[in-house]
Scaffold this active site. Structure first.
Site, PDB file in Angstrom:
ATOM      1  N   ILE A  50      39.260  38.302  42.174  1.00 41.97           N
ATOM      2  CA  ILE A  50      38.549  38.347  43.450  1.00 41.97           C
ATOM      3  C   ILE A  50      37.878  37.013  43.753  1.00 41.97           C
ATOM      4  CG2 ILE A  50      36.376  39.233  42.495  1.00 41.97           C
ATOM      5  CD1 ILE A  50      37.976  40.294  45.833  1.00 41.97           C
ATOM      6  N   SER A  85      31.721  31.230  33.570  1.00 45.78           N
ATOM      7  CA  SER A  85      32.778  32.183  33.236  1.00 45.78           C
ATOM      8  C   SER A  85      33.060  32.100  31.745  1.00 45.78           C
ATOM      9  CB  SER A  85      34.057  31.877  34.016  1.00 45.78           C
ATOM     10  OG  SER A  85      35.135  32.682  33.580  1.00 45.78           O
ATOM     11  N   ARG A  86      33.272  33.238  31.120  1.00 47.56           N
ATOM     12  CA  ARG A  86      33.569  33.241  29.693  1.00 47.56           C
ATOM     13  C   ARG A  86      34.962  32.717  29.390  1.00 47.56           C
ATOM     14  NH1 ARG A  86      32.400  39.335  28.030  1.00 47.56           N
ATOM     15  NH2 ARG A  86      33.491  39.599  30.016  1.00 47.56           N
ATOM     16  N   LYS A 119      30.442  43.639  45.801  1.00 48.16           N
ATOM     17  CA  LYS A 119      30.356  45.101  45.826  1.00 48.16           C
ATOM     18  C   LYS A 119      31.073  45.693  44.619  1.00 48.16           C
ATOM     19  CE  LYS A 119      34.664  46.394  46.634  1.00 48.16           C
ATOM     20  NZ  LYS A 119      35.418  47.406  45.862  1.00 48.16           N
ATOM     21  N   ASP A 128      35.835  52.467  43.557  1.00 43.60           N
ATOM     22  CA  ASP A 128      35.786  51.008  43.716  1.00 43.60           C
ATOM     23  C   ASP A 128      36.394  50.603  45.057  1.00 43.60           C
ATOM     24  OD1 ASP A 128      35.430  48.177  42.439  1.00 43.60           O
ATOM     25  OD2 ASP A 128      37.514  48.221  43.101  1.00 43.60           O
TER      26      ASP A 128
END
Length: 309
Positions: A15, A37-38, A91, A169
């Site tokens: 996303i 970010s990992r 969201k 979702d």
């Protein structure tokens, strides 16, 4: 013009790459300045393993956008707000209503903006539909929101875990549009949740709701649809019939197409975020999340066949 607000993006999954990054390029009031970010980085931008490292390493950041899964996002938002940064939430804004309410209180205490986003409300036809429905009596609403989870969420186990919402979702997108276009509040009467025997979240759901004035609303959500996907909201009124299709990108009034537009939802979200920051305001509407929470509270659960990728 004033200098753009320096923004840090947390999470660099699908996303973020498909929506957040292109949108930020078109909103001059904001400038992407760092990534947390990992598992991923971006060329030419400082990248950090987590939000704490990014906040410590980037003193010039004025805002944070969180596009990680909802589980664990509360702690990220708290860290950003306590550090005095404005925060935008993908969201759903959290795994439950109470945690987002807590974030709203904290943001007010710290004097920063909190924006709980609902991207489907920014679809091209939503505001015209709202205007058309503002002064007519609603007779009935029918929502059909069906898509293929294997296409949209391949290999994403978090959506099947507690807090991941399952079919809600995508279904919460429909509820976000519904609660925007109707002037009356909406309440849930009953629900049925179909839960695969090997998962903890529903793959399908049927909701019966009604407006404060008594108009019935039926919603059907299903994650098992292959082929063409369906994202429709049909509103029967004492005047024209209003039909939103493709998630709100297309609008039909009494069968005649009025709007058909490209997707610019996230560009509008980021422009709205910059506007809220400039005005010193927050926007935290929990109506869609509350309806989902009510569905889990009131919903009759029915076990269905296991789901496998």
């Amino acid at each position: 013009m004033s200098d753009p607000i320096q923004l840090g993006l947390v999470g660099l999954g699908t996303i973020a790459r498909n929506q957040h990054l292109p949108a930020l390029e078109e909103v001059p009031e904001l400038r992407l300045a760092a990534i947390a970010s990992r598992n991923a980085t971006l060329d030419d931008l400082p990248s950090y393993h987590d939000i704490d490292a990014m906040l410590a390493g980037e003193a010039g950041l004025g805002a944070i956008s969180l596009c990680t899964p909802p589980q664990g996002r509360f702690a990220q938002a708290v860290a950003a707000i306590r550090a005095g940064r404005h925060v935008m939430l993908e969201k759903p804004p959290g795994t439950g209503v109470s945690e987002v309410q807590a974030l709203a209180r904290l943001a007010e205490e710290k004097g920063v903006t909190l924006f709980a986003t609902w991207h489907s409300r920014e679809a091209a036809a939503v505001e015209l539909a709202r205007a058309l429905l503002s002064d007519v009596a609603i007779r009935r609403v029918e929502i059909t929101w069906k898509e293929d989870v294997r296409h949209w969420h391949p290999g994403q186990e978090w959506i099947w875990e507690p807090g991941g919402l399952g079919v809600f979702d995508p279904g919460i997108n429909a509820l976000s549009v519904l609660t925007r276009i109707l002037r009356d509040p909406v309440r849930l009467e009953r629900a049925e949740l179909e839960i695969p025997s090997n998962k903890q979240a529903p793959i399908a759901a049927q909701l019966a709701m009604e407006t404060a004035s008594g108009a019935p609303i039926a919603a059907e959500f299903d994650w098992r649809q292959t082929g063409p996907q369906t994202w429709d909201i049909r509103v029967e009124t004492e005047g024209p019939e209003v039909l939103l299709r493709e998630g709100g990108a297309r609008l039909y009034v009494d069968g005649q197409e009025r709007i058909a537009a490209e997707d610019r939802e996230y560009r509008r979200l980021y422009a709205r975020f910059a506007e809220l920051i400039g005005a010193g305001r927050s926007d935290v509407d929990l109506a869609p999340l509350q309806l989902v929470a009510d569905a889990f509270l009131l919903g009759a659960q029915r076990a269905v066949e296991p789901f496998h990728e």
